[in-house]
Each structure stands twice: as structure tokens, then as C-alpha cells.
Write an enzyme that holds these catalytic residues in place. Structure first.
Site, PDB file in Angstrom:
ATOM      1  N   SER A  72       9.824  27.251  11.601  1.00 24.05           N
ATOM      2  CA  SER A  72      10.128  28.685  11.698  1.00 24.05           C
ATOM      3  C   SER A  72       8.842  29.407  12.052  1.00 24.05           C
ATOM      4  O   SER A  72       7.743  28.897  11.783  1.00 24.05           O
ATOM      5  CB  SER A  72      10.622  29.197  10.344  1.00 24.05           C
ATOM      6  N   TYR A  76       9.975  30.044   1.271  1.00 24.27           N
ATOM      7  CA  TYR A  76      10.496  29.640   2.585  1.00 24.27           C
ATOM      8  C   TYR A  76       9.333  29.330   3.541  1.00 24.27           C
ATOM      9  O   TYR A  76       9.311  28.289   4.202  1.00 24.27           O
ATOM     10  CB  TYR A  76      11.371  30.769   3.141  1.00 24.27           C
ATOM     11  N   LYS A 102       8.311  25.818   5.398  1.00 19.33           N
ATOM     12  CA  LYS A 102       8.272  25.665   6.858  1.00 19.33           C
ATOM     13  C   LYS A 102       6.864  25.305   7.355  1.00 19.33           C
ATOM     14  O   LYS A 102       6.702  24.600   8.344  1.00 19.33           O
ATOM     15  CB  LYS A 102       8.786  26.937   7.536  1.00 19.33           C
ATOM     16  N   THR A 134      13.205  35.430  15.224  1.00 17.65           N
ATOM     17  CA  THR A 134      14.399  36.001  14.584  1.00 17.65           C
ATOM     18  C   THR A 134      15.624  35.692  15.446  1.00 17.65           C
ATOM     19  O   THR A 134      15.789  36.243  16.529  1.00 17.65           O
ATOM     20  CB  THR A 134      14.245  37.524  14.406  1.00 17.65           C
TER      21      THR A 134
HETATM   22  N1  LIG Z   1      18.091  32.308  11.871  1.00  9.50           N
HETATM   23  C1  LIG Z   1      16.800  32.457  12.018  1.00  9.50           C
HETATM   24  O1  LIG Z   1      16.320  33.548  12.369  1.00  9.50           O
HETATM   25  C2  LIG Z   1      15.873  31.290  11.788  1.00  9.50           C
HETATM   26  C3  LIG Z   1      14.522  31.496  12.117  1.00  9.50           C
HETATM   27  C4  LIG Z   1      13.641  30.442  11.934  1.00  9.50           C
HETATM   28  C5  LIG Z   1      14.084  29.218  11.457  1.00  9.50           C
HETATM   29  N2  LIG Z   1      15.403  29.069  11.146  1.00  9.50           N
HETATM   30  C6  LIG Z   1      15.804  27.759  10.644  1.00  9.50           C
HETATM   31  O2  LIG Z   1      16.843  27.231  11.452  1.00  9.50           O
HETATM   32  C7  LIG Z   1      17.675  26.383  10.657  1.00  9.50           C
HETATM   33  C8  LIG Z   1      19.130  26.818  10.787  1.00  9.50           C
HETATM   34  O3  LIG Z   1      19.238  28.151  10.317  1.00  9.50           O
HETATM   35  P1  LIG Z   1      20.508  29.072  10.639  1.00  9.50           P
HETATM   36  O4  LIG Z   1      19.996  30.445  10.835  1.00  9.50           O
HETATM   37  O5  LIG Z   1      21.335  28.436  11.664  1.00  9.50           O
HETATM   38  O6  LIG Z   1      21.234  29.017   9.205  1.00  9.50           O
HETATM   39  P2  LIG Z   1      22.797  28.880   8.835  1.00  9.50           P
HETATM   40  O7  LIG Z   1      22.854  29.220   7.398  1.00  9.50           O
HETATM   41  O8  LIG Z   1      23.641  29.620   9.820  1.00  9.50           O
HETATM   42  O9  LIG Z   1      23.064  27.329   9.036  1.00  9.50           O
HETATM   43  C9  LIG Z   1      22.460  26.380   8.204  1.00  9.50           C
HETATM   44  C10 LIG Z   1      23.418  25.239   7.982  1.00  9.50           C
HETATM   45  O10 LIG Z   1      22.770  24.292   7.130  1.00  9.50           O
HETATM   46  C11 LIG Z   1      23.712  23.816   6.197  1.00  9.50           C
HETATM   47  N3  LIG Z   1      23.088  23.296   4.996  1.00  9.50           N
HETATM   48  C12 LIG Z   1      22.563  24.011   3.960  1.00  9.50           C
HETATM   49  N4  LIG Z   1      22.141  23.166   2.998  1.00  9.50           N
HETATM   50  C13 LIG Z   1      22.406  21.909   3.429  1.00  9.50           C
HETATM   51  C14 LIG Z   1      22.218  20.620   2.869  1.00  9.50           C
HETATM   52  N5  LIG Z   1      21.673  20.453   1.650  1.00  9.50           N
HETATM   53  N6  LIG Z   1      22.603  19.532   3.596  1.00  9.50           N
HETATM   54  C15 LIG Z   1      23.164  19.699   4.821  1.00  9.50           C
HETATM   55  N7  LIG Z   1      23.379  20.887   5.394  1.00  9.50           N
HETATM   56  C16 LIG Z   1      23.007  21.983   4.696  1.00  9.50           C
HETATM   57  C17 LIG Z   1      24.616  25.018   5.911  1.00  9.50           C
HETATM   58  O11 LIG Z   1      25.875  24.612   5.372  1.00  9.50           O
HETATM   59  C18 LIG Z   1      24.725  25.672   7.276  1.00  9.50           C
HETATM   60  O12 LIG Z   1      25.845  25.206   8.000  1.00  9.50           O
HETATM   61  C19 LIG Z   1      17.131  26.452   9.229  1.00  9.50           C
HETATM   62  O13 LIG Z   1      16.263  25.376   9.009  1.00  9.50           O
HETATM   63  C20 LIG Z   1      16.369  27.769   9.236  1.00  9.50           C
HETATM   64  O14 LIG Z   1      15.365  27.796   8.273  1.00  9.50           O
HETATM   65  C21 LIG Z   1      16.304  30.075  11.297  1.00  9.50           C
END
Ligand SMILES: NC(=O)c1ccc[n+]([C@@H]2O[C@H](COP(=O)([O-])OP(=O)(O)OC[C@H]3O[C@@H](n4cnc5c(N)ncnc54)[C@H](O)[C@@H]3O)[C@@H](O)[C@H]2O)c1
Length: 256
Positions: free
Chosen positions: A147, A160, A164, A192
Site C-alpha cells: 500500500s 495498517y 504494509k 486510494t
Molecule cells: N482500497 C484501497 O484504497 C487500498 C489501497 C492500498 C492497498 N490496498 C490493499 O489491497 C488489498 C485489497 O483491498 P480492497 O480495497 O480490495 O479490500 P476489500 O475489503 O474490498 O477486499 C478484501 C478481500 O479480502 C478478504 N479477506 C479478508 N480477510 C481475509 C482472510 N483472512 N483470508 C482470506 N481473505 C480475506 C475479504 O473477504 C475481501 O473479499 C488489501 O491488501 C488492502 O490492504 C487497498
């Protein structure tokens, strides 16, 4: 779309929703032969058809495997699902969570839960994938979801960001450990990205409008844009790229 993942078997964790879902769908659109979707639930947080159904409608083989990435044995079972297709060529450790209580006073229980998914889950998945790739002599690609919060810190996301930041150095260290076997390991650092996680995480949701205004491209990213970055790192187009952290943030981290 393209054929850069032509014939590849890709395994994606946290692929029912958000970024993981888009990574899985985009992989199919970029020519992957088989997409294995792993998550604790098959139901997308944003609604709609389960990811596997969407991919099957594209004419690509898809399987859902229920997995809690924080459990080492679940990760082994997940990779076993790729065996019947010749093993994984690309493994994406995408599953990650935020906790509502994050910050300098994050309670121990929430801190440990976050680390168990965002750090333990990423390491266990990468270990299972690496074992399979090595045993099959595959020059595989492992991609870890970091991230922008793993590159720059923020008080509202203390735990968090800590997790990361760990993922960033895990990718570099795994690249060193697995490179002699021809396995590449990279991280992606999204900015984001418009997902339910972003919209429902206190602090992050409130900060996102400010982030958008400071982002040179003046918009949030889409999950598919992370899917395209994964397709590049999973493909042979990036055959000499390892230990890299690919920032996909519309330019946010590039400016002060
Ligand atoms: N959305 C953002 O702005 C953003 C920015 C930087 C990094 N990220 C990273 O991207 C990744 C995905 O984020 P997102 O925004 O799609 O989130 P999201 O919540 O939409 O999707 C995450 C998925 O992970 C699953 N999950 C949670 N715990 C789990 C576990 N123990 N085992 C298996 N699956 C599990 C959830 O059920 C969900 O379907 C994450 O690692 C997040 O930290 C997101």
C-alpha cells in the site's frame, strides 16, 4: 483485452471483492488459462455475482477455494487446487484488512488480527506458492499487495502502515531468497482505490477526499487499474523485474 497472461494459472487471495476481484477478472481478460479465487466468503462486499461466475462467463476456467490466509494449512490447500492445472504460475497475496480501532492506541487484539491477515497471511501464501513453484521447476511470479501506507506513514493507520511496510520488505527479501530458483517476487503499492474497504475504513474514508485533491491525476484509482499492474508483473513482459515495489497511485506519493 490482451494476451500477456496467455496460458497462465493464477491464484489470487481476497478475490471475492474489490481489488482482488478485479485482479482475477482482469487476469482472465488478459488471457489467463485458469483463475483460482480464494477468500473467506464467496460473496462480493460490493454486491454482484461471485467472481468465479463472472470469469466463467468470459469462457475462462475459474475455481473458488474458501481460505483464511492467516491459517498456514489453508494456504497449502489453496495451492493444491492449482495442482490439477499444472500448478500456479502467478500467485497474488492480495487479502488484507483494516481495523476500525487503528491508530496509536490500537488495542492488542485488533493489532494481532490485522497482522495475522496482512503479514502472516501474505508470508504463508507466498511460502506455499514458492514451494509449489520450486517443486514444479516453474519460473513463477509472486506479487504481494502492499500500500502507499507501507511507504509513507500515517497516525490514523499505524498498525495498517506497519503491516504494509513489512510487506514491502518481505517482497524484497523473498525476491533475494527465491531468485536463484527463477521465481520473481514484487509488491504493488496502491494509492486510494475506490473499494468498500476504502469507503468503510474510518479515518481512511475521511482522508480520501484530501488524497484525491492532492493526487496529480485528481481522482481515485479503480480496482481494474491494480489488476492491470498485476497482469504486467505476472507476465513475461516483466521477466527481469524482481524485488520491485510498483506504486500505482495516480502520482500521489510523487508530490509534497
Ligand atoms: N482500497 C484501497 O484504497 C487500498 C489501497 C492500498 C492497498 N490496498 C490493499 O489491497 C488489498 C485489497 O483491498 P480492497 O480495497 O480490495 O479490500 P476489500 O475489503 O474490498 O477486499 C478484501 C478481500 O479480502 C478478504 N479477506 C479478508 N480477510 C481475509 C482472510 N483472512 N483470508 C482470506 N481473505 C480475506 C475479504 O473477504 C475481501 O473479499 C488489501 O491488501 C488492502 O490492504 C487497498
Amino acid at each position: 483485452m490482451s494476451n500477456i497472461l496467455d496460458g497462465k494459472v493464477i491464484v489470487v487471495t481476497g478475490a471475492s471483492s474489490g481489488i482482488g476481484r478485479a485482479i482475477a477478472i482482469r487476469a482472465a481478460e488478459h488471457g489467463a488459462k485458469v483463475v483460482i479465487i480464494s477468500d473467506v466468503t464467496e460473496i462480493p462486499r460490493e454486491g454482484g455475482e461471485p467472481t468465479a461466475n463472472v470469469i466463467k462467463d468470459l469462457g475462462v476456467t475459474a475455481r473458488f477455494v474458501r481460505t483464511d490466509v492467516s491459517k498456514r494449512a489453508d494456504n497449502d490447500t489453496l495451492l493444491t487446487a492449482a495442482d490439477e492445472f499444472g500448478g500456479a504460475d502467478v500467485f497474488v497475496a492480495n487479502a488484507g484488512i483494516t481495523v476500525r480501532t487503528d491508530g496509536a492506541d490500537v488495542p492488542e487484539e485488533d493489532y494481532r488480527r490485522l497482522m495475522s491477515v496482512n503479514l502472516d497471511g501474505v508470508l504463508f501464501g507466498a511460502q506455499s506458492a514458492a514451494r509449489q513453484m520450486k517443486s514444479r521447476g516453474k519460473a513463477g511470479s509472486i506479487i504481494l499487495m502492499a500500500s502507499m501506507g507501507g511507504i509513507a506513514g500515517a497516525g490514523i493507520t499505524l498498525a495498517y502502515s506497519t503491516s504494509k511496510g513489512g510487506v514491502v520488505l518481505m517482497a524484497k527479501s523473498l525476491a533475494d531468497a527465491l531468485g536463484p530458483d527463477g521465481i520473481r517476487v514484487n509488491a504493488i503499492a496502491p494509492g486510494t482505490i475506490d473499494t468498500v474497504l476504502l469507503r468503510t475504513s474510518p479515518g481512511i474514508a475521511e482522508a480520501s477526499e484530501g488524497f484525491r485533491q492532492r493526487t496529480p491525476l485528481r481522482r481515485l484509482g479503480t480496482p481494474s487499474e491494480i489488476g492491470d499492474a498485476v497482469a504486467y508483473l505476472g507476465s513475461d513482459l516483466s521477466s527481469y523485474v524482481s524485488g520491485h515495489v510498483l506504486v500505482v497511485d495516480g502520482g500521489l506519493l510523487a508530490v509534497i
